[in-house]
Design a protein around this motif. Structure first.
Motif, PDB file in Angstrom:
ATOM      1  N   GLY A 137      58.334  51.824  42.323  1.00 34.11           N
ATOM      2  CA  GLY A 137      58.161  51.175  43.608  1.00 34.11           C
ATOM      3  C   GLY A 137      59.356  51.398  44.512  1.00 34.11           C
ATOM      4  N   VAL A 138      59.264  50.845  45.709  1.00 36.43           N
ATOM      5  CA  VAL A 138      60.350  50.969  46.677  1.00 36.43           C
ATOM      6  C   VAL A 138      60.382  49.742  47.562  1.00 36.43           C
ATOM      7  N   VAL A 139      61.589  49.313  47.915  1.00 34.50           N
ATOM      8  CA  VAL A 139      61.784  48.197  48.837  1.00 34.50           C
ATOM      9  C   VAL A 139      62.693  48.673  49.959  1.00 34.50           C
ATOM     10  N   VAL A 140      62.245  48.472  51.200  1.00 30.26           N
ATOM     11  CA  VAL A 140      63.077  48.738  52.369  1.00 30.26           C
ATOM     12  C   VAL A 140      63.385  47.396  53.007  1.00 30.26           C
ATOM     13  N   ALA A 141      64.665  47.147  53.266  1.00 26.46           N
ATOM     14  CA  ALA A 141      65.086  45.861  53.810  1.00 26.46           C
ATOM     15  C   ALA A 141      65.995  46.090  55.014  1.00 26.46           C
ATOM     16  N   VAL A 142      66.139  45.047  55.842  1.00 24.30           N
ATOM     17  CA  VAL A 142      66.937  45.143  57.058  1.00 24.30           C
ATOM     18  C   VAL A 142      67.799  43.893  57.191  1.00 24.30           C
ATOM     19  N   ASP A 143      68.974  44.034  57.823  1.00 23.88           N
ATOM     20  CA  ASP A 143      69.825  42.865  58.051  1.00 23.88           C
ATOM     21  C   ASP A 143      69.715  42.420  59.508  1.00 23.88           C
ATOM     22  N   SER A 144      70.469  41.409  59.877  1.00 19.18           N
ATOM     23  CA  SER A 144      70.360  40.834  61.214  1.00 19.18           C
ATOM     24  C   SER A 144      70.827  41.790  62.307  1.00 19.18           C
ATOM     25  N   ALA A 145      71.599  42.802  61.930  1.00 19.27           N
ATOM     26  CA  ALA A 145      72.079  43.789  62.897  1.00 19.27           C
ATOM     27  C   ALA A 145      71.118  44.963  63.050  1.00 19.27           C
ATOM     28  N   GLY A 146      69.984  44.908  62.351  1.00 21.36           N
ATOM     29  CA  GLY A 146      69.006  45.984  62.434  1.00 21.36           C
ATOM     30  C   GLY A 146      69.379  47.197  61.607  1.00 21.36           C
ATOM     31  N   GLN A 147      70.199  47.011  60.584  1.00 16.26           N
ATOM     32  CA  GLN A 147      70.582  48.090  59.685  1.00 16.26           C
ATOM     33  C   GLN A 147      69.749  48.009  58.410  1.00 16.26           C
ATOM     34  N   TYR A 148      69.353  49.182  57.903  1.00 14.55           N
ATOM     35  CA  TYR A 148      68.384  49.246  56.816  1.00 14.55           C
ATOM     36  C   TYR A 148      69.002  49.681  55.500  1.00 14.55           C
ATOM     37  N   VAL A 149      68.296  49.352  54.441  1.00 10.49           N
ATOM     38  CA  VAL A 149      68.659  49.806  53.107  1.00 10.49           C
ATOM     39  C   VAL A 149      67.370  50.106  52.351  1.00 10.49           C
ATOM     40  N   GLN A 150      67.405  51.100  51.478  1.00 11.52           N
ATOM     41  CA  GLN A 150      66.247  51.474  50.668  1.00 11.52           C
ATOM     42  C   GLN A 150      66.617  51.379  49.197  1.00 11.52           C
ATOM     43  N   CYS A 151      65.833  50.625  48.438  1.00 16.97           N
ATOM     44  CA  CYS A 151      66.055  50.486  46.999  1.00 16.97           C
ATOM     45  C   CYS A 151      64.786  50.875  46.253  1.00 16.97           C
ATOM     46  N   GLU A 152      64.905  51.811  45.327  1.00 15.18           N
ATOM     47  CA  GLU A 152      63.801  52.113  44.434  1.00 15.18           C
ATOM     48  C   GLU A 152      63.774  51.051  43.325  1.00 15.18           C
ATOM     49  N   SER A 153      62.606  50.872  42.724  1.00 14.29           N
ATOM     50  CA  SER A 153      62.485  49.845  41.698  1.00 14.29           C
ATOM     51  C   SER A 153      61.902  50.399  40.409  1.00 14.29           C
ATOM     52  N   LYS A 154      62.199  49.694  39.349  1.00 12.78           N
ATOM     53  CA  LYS A 154      61.533  49.865  38.055  1.00 12.78           C
ATOM     54  C   LYS A 154      61.378  48.475  37.497  1.00 12.78           C
ATOM     55  N   GLY A 155      60.152  47.961  37.522  1.00 10.04           N
ATOM     56  CA  GLY A 155      59.950  46.570  37.158  1.00 10.04           C
ATOM     57  C   GLY A 155      60.591  45.679  38.206  1.00 10.04           C
ATOM     58  N   ASP A 156      61.496  44.768  37.763  1.00  8.73           N
ATOM     59  CA  ASP A 156      62.188  43.894  38.705  1.00  8.73           C
ATOM     60  C   ASP A 156      63.629  44.322  38.930  1.00  8.73           C
ATOM     61  N   LYS A 157      63.966  45.545  38.536  1.00  7.85           N
ATOM     62  CA  LYS A 157      65.304  46.085  38.731  1.00  7.85           C
ATOM     63  C   LYS A 157      65.304  47.070  39.888  1.00  7.85           C
ATOM     64  N   GLY A 158      66.361  47.034  40.699  1.00 12.91           N
ATOM     65  CA  GLY A 158      66.469  47.935  41.832  1.00 12.91           C
ATOM     66  C   GLY A 158      67.635  48.890  41.680  1.00 12.91           C
ATOM     67  N   ASN A 159      67.504  50.060  42.294  1.00  9.47           N
ATOM     68  CA  ASN A 159      68.574  51.046  42.277  1.00  9.47           C
ATOM     69  C   ASN A 159      68.490  51.893  43.528  1.00  9.47           C
ATOM     70  N   SER A 160      69.568  52.595  43.837  1.00 15.06           N
ATOM     71  CA  SER A 160      69.595  53.450  45.009  1.00 15.06           C
ATOM     72  C   SER A 160      70.332  54.737  44.680  1.00 15.06           C
ATOM     73  N   PRO A 161      69.831  55.887  45.180  1.00 15.34           N
ATOM     74  CA  PRO A 161      70.554  57.141  44.985  1.00 15.34           C
ATOM     75  C   PRO A 161      71.788  57.240  45.870  1.00 15.34           C
ATOM     76  N   ASP A 162      71.933  56.304  46.835  1.00 18.21           N
ATOM     77  CA  ASP A 162      73.073  56.317  47.739  1.00 18.21           C
ATOM     78  C   ASP A 162      74.235  55.522  47.165  1.00 18.21           C
ATOM     79  N   SER A 163      75.429  55.929  47.503  1.00 16.54           N
ATOM     80  CA  SER A 163      76.619  55.210  47.068  1.00 16.54           C
ATOM     81  C   SER A 163      77.570  55.073  48.253  1.00 16.54           C
ATOM     82  N   PRO A 164      77.699  53.851  48.785  1.00 20.09           N
ATOM     83  CA  PRO A 164      77.019  52.623  48.378  1.00 20.09           C
ATOM     84  C   PRO A 164      75.547  52.641  48.807  1.00 20.09           C
ATOM     85  N   PRO A 165      74.747  51.706  48.310  1.00 15.23           N
ATOM     86  CA  PRO A 165      73.323  51.682  48.679  1.00 15.23           C
ATOM     87  C   PRO A 165      73.092  51.571  50.177  1.00 15.23           C
ATOM     88  N   THR A 166      74.047  51.011  50.908  1.00 10.69           N
ATOM     89  CA  THR A 166      73.911  50.841  52.351  1.00 10.69           C
ATOM     90  C   THR A 166      74.311  52.097  53.125  1.00 10.69           C
TER      91      THR A 166
END
Length: 274
Positions: A137-166
């Motif tokens: 799965g995948v989750v895309v989220a945004v903060d109050s400043a309109g900046q985004y982050v993308q996290c891939e999932s496996k079950g209830d665990k998230g990870n990102s190929p980016d370092s840092p995820p943001t």
């Protein structure tokens, strides 16, 4: 592969993968790509896509499911050449996604972002049609400043190929851009199955985003919400013998305005040619 936030060069958001597990012969693809495209208006977040896609952790699932669509060509640029090799052929078996429950989304973001998770709220959170060893799965989220982050999932665990995820927050935004890419990933998902997924950001003049694969003209609707889009597809490589280095066809983004006019076609973008 990452593209420097200040780098204006763009390339197709695909490349050959690196084995995740040498013993198992597993290949995966993880690419971060950025592109600046012609368009109007700033690429700002919106509460929902103009077509009425809902926001929130459980965004509406996509319905682009089909069977038996065959295409060829997985090169770095679109090709009109006919299929000449079974290894180049593929069939999209499903483009359907399903929502992830809000409680699970919270866990995914927490494990992916750590202490930064509290700053973000999910705008799209979906399970992919099939699961690979590391992603379902995948989750895309945004903060109050309109900046985004993308996290891939496996079950209830998230990870990102980016370092840092943001990392995607530093990418090229601004006036005149229609689409910006986040991460696109591909990986084997069992016998004769391959998973492709990706996400990105769209400008406010975009009403619909669809994805085509390889040389196949058929397009599959992306999930849109909160100024972002997500696509996911299950495909069968159509090879008589498995190839541990198979990276799947190129995925091409198509953007349409409210009148139904195509205002961006990645396959025709000169920045992605050659």
């Amino acid at each position: 592969m990452k593209i420097d936030p200040e780098d204006n060069h763009a390339s197709l958001p695909r490349r050959w993968g690196v084995p995740l597990g040498v013993a198992a012969g597993v290949a995966a693809l993880s690419v971060a790509a950025v592109a600046a495209f012609s368009g109007v208006g700033d690429a700002k977040p919106v509460l929902a896509g103009p077509a009425g896609n809902p926001t929130g952790a459980a965004a509406s699932p996509s319905s682009g499911t089909t069977h038996g669509s065959t295409s060829g060509g997985a090169g770095s640029a679109p090709s009109s050449a006919p299929v000449t090799s079974a290894q180049d052929a593929f069939s999209i078996t499903s483009g359907k996604t399903t929502p992830i429950a809000a409680g699970t989304v919270t866990k995914i973001l927490s494990s992916c972002l750590g202490p930064d998770a509290s700053r973000y709220h999910a705008v799209i959170a979906v399970r992919t049609p099939i699961a690979s060893k590391d992603w379902d799965g995948v989750v895309v989220a945004v903060d109050s400043a309109g900046q985004y982050v993308q996290c891939e999932s496996k079950g209830d665990k998230g990870n990102s190929p980016d370092s840092p995820p943001t990392f995607i927050n530093n990418r090229l935004w601004g006036t005149g851009r229609t689409i910006a890419y986040f991460d696109s990933i591909g990986a084997p998902a069992g016998k004769d199955q391959y998973l492709m997924l990706g996400a990105g950001h769209y400008a406010s003049n975009v009403a619909k985003i669809a994805i085509s694969y390889g040389d196949e003209p058929k397009q599959y609707p992306a999930v849109m919400a909160g100024g972002t889009y997500v696509y996911a597809a299950a495909l069968s490589p159509g090879m008589t013998e498995p190839d541990p280095h198979y990276a799947g066809p190129n995925a091409y983004v198509h953007a349409y305005d409210a009148s139904g006019k195509e205002i961006y076609n990645q396959a025709k973008d000169p920045q992605f040619a050659g």
